[in-house]
Design an enzyme around this catalytic site. Structure first.
Site, mmCIF file in Angstrom:
data_model
loop_
_atom_site.group_PDB
_atom_site.id
_atom_site.type_symbol
_atom_site.label_atom_id
_atom_site.label_comp_id
_atom_site.label_asym_id
_atom_site.label_seq_id
_atom_site.Cartn_x
_atom_site.Cartn_y
_atom_site.Cartn_z
ATOM 1 C CB THR A 375 41.352 -33.909 -20.014
ATOM 2 O OG1 THR A 375 40.893 -32.720 -20.647
ATOM 3 C CG2 THR A 375 40.539 -34.222 -18.802
ATOM 4 C CG ASN A 395 40.062 -26.780 -22.868
ATOM 5 O OD1 ASN A 395 39.673 -27.898 -23.175
ATOM 6 N ND2 ASN A 395 39.747 -25.719 -23.566
HETATM 7 N N1 GLY Z 1 38.146 -29.473 -21.481
HETATM 8 C C1 GLY Z 1 37.652 -30.729 -21.859
HETATM 9 C C2 GLY Z 1 36.384 -31.088 -21.199
HETATM 10 O O1 GLY Z 1 36.085 -30.562 -20.134
HETATM 11 O O2 GLY Z 1 35.651 -31.895 -21.717
#
Ligand code: GLY
Length: 567
Positions: A375, A395
């Protein structure tokens, strides 16, 4: 012989001296007017140029967000989602939720086989893992409501970067190389991330003409340039080609949501963070509220007692996260209870001087670990006193790894953040309950924790991190290092970190975090350990700004390639 050993001792002392000098050289970037800190120096520069032209922090944040989609493609995006926490100079705090949504055709058991077994690859990879993207709508919403300059102005630098290209750094090159076999599965992805089929080298100029055309359409037509017309058609065509769920109706219906922030306090500081569908703000406050019952001395940092207290607070909090956190539009999250000082006191009272086994911990009663962590977080502060904290994601690194043919951008694999089968861990090893089960149009639970800490009602710390489930504990430790241990912002975010998420019942830690004696003390309290092995052994990658006495200090984590740029 004696002369030789005196000589060797002097050499050792000299090495220690040089090392400690290096440590103290790790100072933050200092500025007087404004600052942008992101995972890409080029994107930070794009944001700062907007500030220099008189734009505010929201203008700069949106410009940086689009630039990251060009210069940090593993996580910067237009095909994913994110959260923006804003504190305006006039005292208002707000948040914008542009998290992806489950498509209309989604259903609770869509990732289970006929025997009810969870099939991880369906939620984690390929077109079936894609959530309806929110980034473009969210950034445009932020700009229109809180920005001061036009979309054309904030997006143009990113279009130029995509057309003219930019020099790949070692980090980009290594990431492109690492995922080459994944890119091979999709001709559009292979074409984008290789140099005519050959691996890119560090220093090569990376051009993205198709992405530039997509950004041009967004510049011309705003949301309609992305959610309708040519780009929408290309997206749907690509998704249909491989048997995905998203339709034009999903794109038509996507709307960002402005939500009230999670607000709490810690030792006199005000904490402003992201509400559900992120678990970040609630979990951060639950841990801070619990830890406020202790007082830490400067010398406590890194000791076994300090680690013990933090880890216990983490365990109780992640147990609650599992049970109670989900999209508030679909599930009634007991937010006020979870962030109340009274509830934190009950957790504090349960913490003994030994490790409590996770199987003895259950969520509060009011009514396997494997993680991809790409992220990205960026922080912005302007000369007017506005602060913006944004965490955005596809993600996994490069999301679903699917580049939309003809449109040049990556699609996310965010559907894996749902609890595909309540009780089964996701890619992050996180468990979930009905609160985060799949429903059409629901937003999947996140751990992203973009946060602004206020001192005397003014921005003091703007902070956030990537890292999946480890985001929240990384942000926690970054904040504590400033508020309780008075580290400068660079030291605070570079310091070693550890993590516990209730299950598995282990302390994950970065190499060299614990000395042998501290580890032995923790073992004697009942803890077990696992050295962090994934994602280059890092726990989070903080990007932070600290504002103190009219000076603005910015720092990007030593764990990553980003830069703080101020003026
Ligand atoms: N995809 C990682 C989160 O949203 O925490």
């Amino acid at each position: 012989m004696k002369t030789k050993s005196i000589f060797l001792s002097l050499v050792c002392l000299l090495i220690l001296f040089i090392n400690s000098c290096n440590l103290f050289k790790e100072n933050p970037v200092k500025a007087k007017n404004g600052m942008v800190v992101s995972a890409s120096e080029i994107a930070s520069n794009v944001g700062v140029e907007i500030l220099k032209k008189g734009g505010n922090a929201i203008d700069a944040a949106v410009a940086t967000g689009f630039a990251l989609a060009v210069t940090y493609p593993q996580a910067g995006n237009i095909g994913g989602g994110g959260f923006m926490v804003i504190h305006l100079a006039n005292g208002k705090s707000t948040t914008i939720d542009y998290r992806e949504k489950a498509p209309l055709k989604a259903f609770r058991d869509m990732y289970l086989d006929s025997a009810g077994n969870y099939i991880p690859k369906l939620s984690q990879t390929g077109v079936t893992s894609i959530g309806v993207p929110g980034s473009v709508a969210g950034m445009i919403y932020a700009l229109e409501k809180y920005g001061t300059i036009s979309l054309k102005e904030v997006i143009q630098p990113s279009i130029d970067l995509a057309i003219d290209g930019w020099k790949l750094n070692k980090w980009n090159k290594e990431h492109f190389e690492y995922y080459k076999d994944e890119f091979k599965k999709y001709s559009s992805s292979f074409k984008t991330f290789t140099n005519n089929g050959r691996l890119y080298e560090e220093g090569d100029i990376f051009k993205q003409p198709e992405l530039a055309s997509t950004l041009e359409l967004i510049k011309e037509y705003g949301n309609d340039g992305f959610y309708k017309g040519i780009i929408a058609d290309l997206m749907i065509k690509q998704i249909n080609k491989y048997g995905g769920y998203i339709t034009q109706e999903d794109l038509d219906k996507y709307k960002p949501v402005e939500r009230k922030p999670i607000i709490g306090s810690y030792r006199g500081y005000k904490i402003v963070s992201m509400p559900p569908p992120s678990s970040g703000g609630i979990a951060l406050l639950e841990m801070l509220n619990t830890l406020e019952n202790y007082s830490f001395d400067k010398n406590d940092w890194g000791g076994s007692d300090y680690v013990h207290k933090l880890v216990e607070a983490m365990k109780y909090t992640y147990a609650d996260r599992t049970e109670y956190l989900g999209d508030p539009d679909f599930f009634s999250v007991p937010k006020d209870k979870l962030i109340s000082k009274k509830y934190a006191k009950t957790i504090f009272e349960k913490i003994t001087d030994r490790a409590t086994p996770s199987n003895k911990i259950t969520h509060g009663k009011f009514t396997n670990f494997k993680e991809s962590k790409e992220t990205t977080h960026y922080s912005v502060y302007d000369k007017f006193g506005n602060a913006v904290s944004v965490t955005t994601t596809l993600n996994s690194s490069f999301g679903s790894r699917i580049v939309v043919e003809g449109a040049g951008f990556l699609l996310n694999n965010e559907m894996d953040d749902f609890s595909s089968k309540p009780g089964e861990p996701n890619i992050y090893g996180l468990l979930g309950s009905e609160a985060n089960s799949i429903q059409p149009e629901k937003r999947m639970l996140s751990s992203m924790t973009p946060t602004i800490v206020l001192k005397d009602e003014k921005p003091y710390l703007v902070i956030g991190s990537p890292g999946g489930s480890q985001i929240i504990t990384a942000v926690l430790q970054g904040i504590l290092n400033v508020t309780d241990f008075k580290m400068n912002i660079k030291q605070a975010i570079d310091a070693p970190r550890f993590h516990n998420q209730w299950l598995p019942d282990k302390i994950f830690y970065e190499k060299d975090t614990f000395s042998k004696s501290i580890k032995n003390e923790l073992v004697s309290l009942g803890y077990s350990f696992e050295e962090e092995k994934l994602d280059k052994r890092k726990i989070g990658m903080l990007a932070a700004i600290l504002i103190n006495n009219k000076n603005i200090f910015g720092a990007f984590d030593k764990r990553g390639p980003g830069k703080a740029v101020g003026y």
